[in-house]
Design an enzyme around this catalytic site. Sequence first.
Site, PDB file in Angstrom:
ATOM      1  N   ASP A 119      -1.905  -8.275   7.817  1.00 61.52           N
ATOM      2  CA  ASP A 119      -3.177  -7.552   7.789  1.00 61.52           C
ATOM      3  C   ASP A 119      -4.291  -8.524   8.117  1.00 61.52           C
ATOM      4  OD1 ASP A 119      -2.390  -4.978   7.265  1.00 61.52           O
ATOM      5  OD2 ASP A 119      -2.868  -5.018   5.134  1.00 61.52           O
ATOM      6  N   ARG A 189     -12.864   0.066   5.295  1.00 62.89           N
ATOM      7  CA  ARG A 189     -11.770  -0.218   6.226  1.00 62.89           C
ATOM      8  C   ARG A 189     -11.852   0.722   7.426  1.00 62.89           C
ATOM      9  NH1 ARG A 189      -6.518   0.624   3.135  1.00 62.89           N
ATOM     10  NH2 ARG A 189      -5.550  -0.577   4.812  1.00 62.89           N
ATOM     11  N   LYS A 219      -3.545   2.889  12.359  1.00 62.67           N
ATOM     12  CA  LYS A 219      -3.078   3.436  11.083  1.00 62.67           C
ATOM     13  C   LYS A 219      -4.212   4.227  10.407  1.00 62.67           C
ATOM     14  CE  LYS A 219      -4.144  -0.779   8.404  1.00 62.67           C
ATOM     15  NZ  LYS A 219      -3.606  -1.951   7.712  1.00 62.67           N
ATOM     16  N   HIS A 220      -3.902   5.154   9.515  1.00 62.02           N
ATOM     17  CA  HIS A 220      -2.594   5.578   8.988  1.00 62.02           C
ATOM     18  C   HIS A 220      -2.383   7.019   9.450  1.00 62.02           C
ATOM     19  CE1 HIS A 220      -4.440   2.660   6.205  1.00 62.02           C
ATOM     20  NE2 HIS A 220      -3.216   2.194   6.005  1.00 62.02           N
ATOM     21  N   HIS A 232      -1.127   3.436  -2.904  1.00 61.65           N
ATOM     22  CA  HIS A 232      -0.385   2.372  -3.582  1.00 61.65           C
ATOM     23  C   HIS A 232       0.088   2.829  -4.963  1.00 61.65           C
ATOM     24  CE1 HIS A 232      -2.498   0.028  -0.516  1.00 61.65           C
ATOM     25  NE2 HIS A 232      -1.581  -0.894  -0.687  1.00 61.65           N
ATOM     26  N   ASP A 305       4.337   2.300   6.667  1.00 57.66           N
ATOM     27  CA  ASP A 305       3.580   1.426   5.781  1.00 57.66           C
ATOM     28  C   ASP A 305       4.598   0.825   4.795  1.00 57.66           C
ATOM     29  OD1 ASP A 305       1.472   0.157   4.483  1.00 57.66           O
ATOM     30  OD2 ASP A 305       0.229   1.955   4.395  1.00 57.66           O
TER      31      ASP A 305
END
Length: 576
Positions: A119, A189, A219-220, A232, A305
Amino acid sequence: MRYTDTFAKELVEKMTLDQKVGAVLTLGFAGVVPKPYIYDFIEKYHCGGLRLSCDMRTFGSYVDPKSGKTVVDVERQTGIKYKQTAPTCTAGEYAAVLADLQMAARKRSLGIPLHFSFDQEGGSSADFCFGGVNIFPKPMGLTATGDKELTYKAALETARQSRAVGFNWVHSPVLDICSEPRNPEIYTRSYSDDPAVVADYAAATCRGLRDGGVIATGKHFPGRGHSCQDAHFGVPVIDVDRETMERRELRPYRALIAQGLLPSIMIAHSIFPAIDPDNIATVSRKVITGLLREELGFEGVITTDSMTMGAIATRYGVANACAMALAAGADLVLMKAENELVGETVDTIKAFVADGRLPIEELNDKVYRILALKHQYGLFEEPDAARDPEREVRDPAVKALAAEIARKSILVARDADKLLPLPTDKKILVLEQKVKEYNDMQWHSGILYEACMRQSRHVDYQETAYSYDDADKTAIMARARDYDLLVITSYFLRGKLSNREWLEGFLADCKTPAVIVTNTPFEEISIPKNARNVVITFATSPANVKATAEVLFGKCKAEGKIPVKNGISVSAEAMV
């Protein structure tokens, strides 16, 4: 599918089943010192690549910041007690580590090189964060500059610095639309809440990465900006109708696929009821094969991912989910756990092949796409010994670019009390969160305070945890009354609890004027609603922090423009 790369086609024909299964795996390597099992990943399991987490000693489990509970336990028993940070190294030292791993891969029977993925979105999302590397703002900060050419240059220099070390596959750009400002995972982001802006700035990023020789990953997919859940720790449900998805989430993908700018795409660990109400997209054939491959016509590499994230692992099990994702149409699975899950994943994928759930023809196609992309980007070529990572990160032109982008991204959102520029003859307390465990001369705790010290001798420091504990709150309240002015960071980072609500109460009671320095334009996650003076820096990385101090003290002008419609109001009069 039609195989047009003869080199990759001939490799696929020579490969055993074990080699093919390994080729579709991106496994994890945390830290800077490879353990023997990392070489097993390469030599025994034939892995296609490694996902690098350079700033941690060992890959850890995901812990929900709200409950404090471990969501998925994926830690390996290593004997390591203090897991926070890996040893600090130079760019050259880490390049030697990767070169040694690549040599082990090239000694395999077919000589297939590893891809090293990472990343490097900008700001705190930077796996390459050491050795003086020049780090640019998060995507929304690039949009705040209003300059797509600067965005291209930032991506190009990110790629040049990274490729010189050995990184070659970046999980960027983020194509999510920031339509939900409370989203704890996407926020800055994303480039913007405007799909057209996201498409334009992401295209500039993709061009820069391509020209710098690094494989980009959009992404995503199909887009998880419209959610308040972090994948997460749980399963985001993007409950929007297909018409809205077409107008918003899918627009950047259609645009970049049409322009040939996306060599790879990463799938979201989210449920999209308008497409498949029953399955997370990562294991949904309707999403991966039906929508992305067939309807949008994407011919590149599709990767998952991290398969150890809570959203996917708790529902399907890690090894099973990896095999299910391949059966659904993914080409690469990202499995970062460095433990027995590697063997379980390999065995499960082979079982899927044996019983026809993953036809061997489909597995061959996946391996071909991966090898053809590696061939296209020169991974099979011998490393260029002339590329010196130390020279790349020390390049004065790159440092000047980082400083220019920082200055043009920072913005003053409010100055209702007319505190700016800060006076140099007043006592100022900088209340600064500990933002980075990594600890080298460029990036470490207290860098905003140190940058402010260069502007004034009357600056003091109070370090706090990222999320305040009771001792932090006591210290802040005790010290604040002794100063003429306060500079308070209110940064937000996914996986951390925000201090915003506590700061609202503190500001309501505090008599000392305060400037809030924050890294997002959103009151919902980082800006106290009663903050009268707010400076937004879109990165807590060195160049932006230094420029922020210069803005605070009037040594340079903040040139950024608000990059979203759903962010903070910039009307100072409204705060009077």
